[in-house]
Design a protein around this motif. Structure first.
Motif, PDB file in Angstrom:
ATOM      1  N   SER A 105       1.022  -1.400  -0.178  1.00  0.00           N
ATOM      2  CA  SER A 105       0.182   0.046   0.203  1.00  0.00           C
ATOM      3  C   SER A 105       0.873   1.372  -0.419  1.00  0.00           C
ATOM      4  O   SER A 105       1.980   1.187   0.226  1.00  0.00           O
ATOM      5  N   SER A 106       0.116   2.273  -0.537  1.00  0.00           N
ATOM      6  CA  SER A 106       0.851   3.364  -0.488  1.00  0.00           C
ATOM      7  C   SER A 106       0.445   4.778   0.837  1.00  0.00           C
ATOM      8  O   SER A 106      -1.016   4.227   1.443  1.00  0.00           O
ATOM      9  N   GLU A 107       0.554   5.534   0.556  1.00  0.00           N
ATOM     10  CA  GLU A 107       0.115   6.405   1.951  1.00  0.00           C
ATOM     11  C   GLU A 107      -1.594   7.260   0.970  1.00  0.00           C
ATOM     12  O   GLU A 107      -1.284   7.752  -0.328  1.00  0.00           O
ATOM     13  N   SER A 108      -1.806   7.563   2.401  1.00  0.00           N
ATOM     14  CA  SER A 108      -3.701   8.354   1.752  1.00  0.00           C
ATOM     15  C   SER A 108      -2.911   9.777   0.659  1.00  0.00           C
ATOM     16  O   SER A 108      -2.398  10.198   1.473  1.00  0.00           O
ATOM     17  N   ILE A 109      -4.045  10.045   0.124  1.00  0.00           N
ATOM     18  CA  ILE A 109      -3.651  11.173  -0.870  1.00  0.00           C
ATOM     19  C   ILE A 109      -5.418  12.045  -0.687  1.00  0.00           C
ATOM     20  O   ILE A 109      -5.531  13.349  -1.027  1.00  0.00           O
ATOM     21  N   GLN A 110      -5.758  12.053   0.198  1.00  0.00           N
ATOM     22  CA  GLN A 110      -6.874  12.743  -0.108  1.00  0.00           C
ATOM     23  C   GLN A 110      -6.608  14.116   0.938  1.00  0.00           C
ATOM     24  O   GLN A 110      -7.704  14.779   1.391  1.00  0.00           O
ATOM     25  N   ALA A 111      -5.981  13.556   2.062  1.00  0.00           N
ATOM     26  CA  ALA A 111      -6.076  15.334   2.139  1.00  0.00           C
ATOM     27  C   ALA A 111      -4.984  16.097   1.341  1.00  0.00           C
ATOM     28  O   ALA A 111      -5.362  17.338   1.937  1.00  0.00           O
ATOM     29  N   GLN A 112      -4.951  16.266   0.534  1.00  0.00           N
ATOM     30  CA  GLN A 112      -4.290  16.764  -0.493  1.00  0.00           C
ATOM     31  C   GLN A 112      -5.556  17.042  -1.575  1.00  0.00           C
ATOM     32  O   GLN A 112      -4.875  17.212  -2.476  1.00  0.00           O
ATOM     33  N   ASP A 113      -6.448  17.035  -1.547  1.00  0.00           N
ATOM     34  CA  ASP A 113      -7.761  16.912  -1.773  1.00  0.00           C
ATOM     35  C   ASP A 113      -7.797  16.346  -3.559  1.00  0.00           C
ATOM     36  O   ASP A 113      -8.013  15.835  -4.700  1.00  0.00           O
ATOM     37  N   GLY A 114      -7.414  14.773  -2.980  1.00  0.00           N
ATOM     38  CA  GLY A 114      -7.055  13.191  -3.759  1.00  0.00           C
ATOM     39  C   GLY A 114      -7.523  12.516  -3.367  1.00  0.00           C
ATOM     40  O   GLY A 114      -8.426  12.807  -2.690  1.00  0.00           O
ATOM     41  N   ALA A 115      -7.543  11.791  -4.348  1.00  0.00           N
ATOM     42  CA  ALA A 115      -8.898  10.553  -4.216  1.00  0.00           C
ATOM     43  C   ALA A 115      -8.000   8.692  -3.505  1.00  0.00           C
ATOM     44  O   ALA A 115      -6.693   8.694  -5.001  1.00  0.00           O
ATOM     45  N   ASP A 116      -8.611   8.073  -2.688  1.00  0.00           N
ATOM     46  CA  ASP A 116      -7.669   7.671  -2.648  1.00  0.00           C
ATOM     47  C   ASP A 116      -8.409   5.560  -3.213  1.00  0.00           C
ATOM     48  O   ASP A 116      -9.675   5.878  -2.865  1.00  0.00           O
ATOM     49  N   GLU A 117      -7.614   5.288  -3.502  1.00  0.00           N
ATOM     50  CA  GLU A 117      -8.664   3.578  -3.746  1.00  0.00           C
ATOM     51  C   GLU A 117      -7.477   2.564  -2.895  1.00  0.00           C
ATOM     52  O   GLU A 117      -6.924   2.461  -2.705  1.00  0.00           O
ATOM     53  N   THR A 118      -8.476   1.614  -2.627  1.00  0.00           N
ATOM     54  CA  THR A 118      -8.836   1.454  -1.773  1.00  0.00           C
ATOM     55  C   THR A 118      -9.552  -0.435  -2.282  1.00  0.00           C
ATOM     56  O   THR A 118     -10.308  -0.334  -3.380  1.00  0.00           O
ATOM     57  N   PHE A 119      -9.131  -1.387  -1.819  1.00  0.00           N
ATOM     58  CA  PHE A 119      -9.284  -2.842  -2.128  1.00  0.00           C
ATOM     59  C   PHE A 119      -9.164  -2.691  -1.192  1.00  0.00           C
ATOM     60  O   PHE A 119      -7.869  -3.634  -0.097  1.00  0.00           O
ATOM     61  N   VAL A 129      -5.843  -5.350   3.025  1.00  0.00           N
ATOM     62  CA  VAL A 129      -6.643  -3.716   2.771  1.00  0.00           C
ATOM     63  C   VAL A 129      -5.383  -3.331   2.023  1.00  0.00           C
ATOM     64  O   VAL A 129      -4.541  -3.182   2.909  1.00  0.00           O
ATOM     65  N   PHE A 130      -5.677  -2.725   1.338  1.00  0.00           N
ATOM     66  CA  PHE A 130      -4.599  -1.851   0.327  1.00  0.00           C
ATOM     67  C   PHE A 130      -5.032  -0.514  -0.022  1.00  0.00           C
ATOM     68  O   PHE A 130      -6.043   0.088  -0.940  1.00  0.00           O
ATOM     69  N   VAL A 131      -4.619   0.158   0.573  1.00  0.00           N
ATOM     70  CA  VAL A 131      -4.423   1.612  -0.421  1.00  0.00           C
ATOM     71  C   VAL A 131      -4.196   3.001  -1.054  1.00  0.00           C
ATOM     72  O   VAL A 131      -1.683   1.956  -0.899  1.00  0.00           O
ATOM     73  N   ASN A 132      -4.323   2.945  -1.910  1.00  0.00           N
ATOM     74  CA  ASN A 132      -3.142   3.394  -2.730  1.00  0.00           C
ATOM     75  C   ASN A 132      -2.155   2.198  -3.660  1.00  0.00           C
ATOM     76  O   ASN A 132      -1.192   2.788  -4.368  1.00  0.00           O
ATOM     77  N   ALA A 133      -2.868   0.968  -4.120  1.00  0.00           N
ATOM     78  CA  ALA A 133      -1.321  -0.284  -4.217  1.00  0.00           C
ATOM     79  C   ALA A 133      -0.692  -0.141  -5.277  1.00  0.00           C
ATOM     80  O   ALA A 133       0.287  -0.608  -6.338  1.00  0.00           O
ATOM     81  N   TYR A 134      -1.322   1.456  -6.515  1.00  0.00           N
ATOM     82  CA  TYR A 134      -1.001   1.662  -8.291  1.00  0.00           C
ATOM     83  C   TYR A 134       0.164   1.922  -8.089  1.00  0.00           C
ATOM     84  O   TYR A 134       1.056   1.248  -9.373  1.00  0.00           O
ATOM     85  N   ASN A 135       1.335   1.609  -7.547  1.00  0.00           N
ATOM     86  CA  ASN A 135       2.528   2.355  -7.047  1.00  0.00           C
ATOM     87  C   ASN A 135       2.930   1.190  -7.113  1.00  0.00           C
ATOM     88  O   ASN A 135       4.960   1.034  -7.541  1.00  0.00           O
TER      89      ASN A 135
END
Length: 161
Positions: A105-119, A129-135
């Motif tokens: 997983s990677s860090e959340s980007i919601q704090a910078q008005d981004g959208a988090d992708e979660t599986f 649980v994977f958050v922003n795993a596309y990295n």
């Protein structure tokens, strides 16, 4: 004074109970761990961004339920579909359950008005649980393939967010 006068019987009875319960617990856990591990459900969500957009797709062995909307505009849509055996095989067939633990997983980007992708993936033995795993480009491929198969199933009006 004790009802049981013989010391051997006093210690034998609790040991017998302990033996009975410990054997029954091991037989239950052995039954649970036999067989192949399979995916029970997958929840894919994309939440965040300006206006509070959200999209959640829950895929079980027999159905797909999608909900999407925007919290600032108070919009909400739901779409449901039963899965045929063919579609289920296309969705879950390429997932290698043994490789899921290697996805990072990677860090959340919601704090910078981004959208988090979660599986969220629940298997017969464990949960992931994977958050922003596309990295994690190498290990993310099977999740990317899963998303591609989902796009084939979901109607066009529910795909953009």
């Amino acid at each position: 004074m004790s009802a049981i006068k013989i010391f051997g019987l006093k210690s034998f009875f609790p040991l017998l109970l302990l033996l009975i319960f410990s054997c029954s617990e091991t037989s239950k856990s052995e039954k649970k761990n036999t067989g192949n591990e399979r995916v029970e459900y997958i929840v894919f969500s994309r939440v965040g961004g300006r206006g509070g957009n959200y999209k959640t797709i829950r895929v079980t062995q027999d159905s797909v339920v999608l909900s999407l909307g925007n919290t600032s505009k108070n919009l909400h849509k739901i779409w449901k579909k039963a899965l045929s055996d063919k579609v289920k095989a296309e969705l879950f067939g390429k997932l290698n359950v043994n490789q899921l633990s290697f996805i990072k997983s990677s860090e959340s980007i919601q704090a910078q008005d981004g959208a988090d992708e979660t599986f969220q993936i629940k298997t017969s033995r464990t949960s992931y649980v994977f958050v922003n795993a596309y990295n994690d480009e190498y290990n993310y491929r099977q999740l990317e393939n899963f998303k591609t198969q989902l796009k084939k199933i979901i109607p066009k009006e529910f795909q953009p967010l």
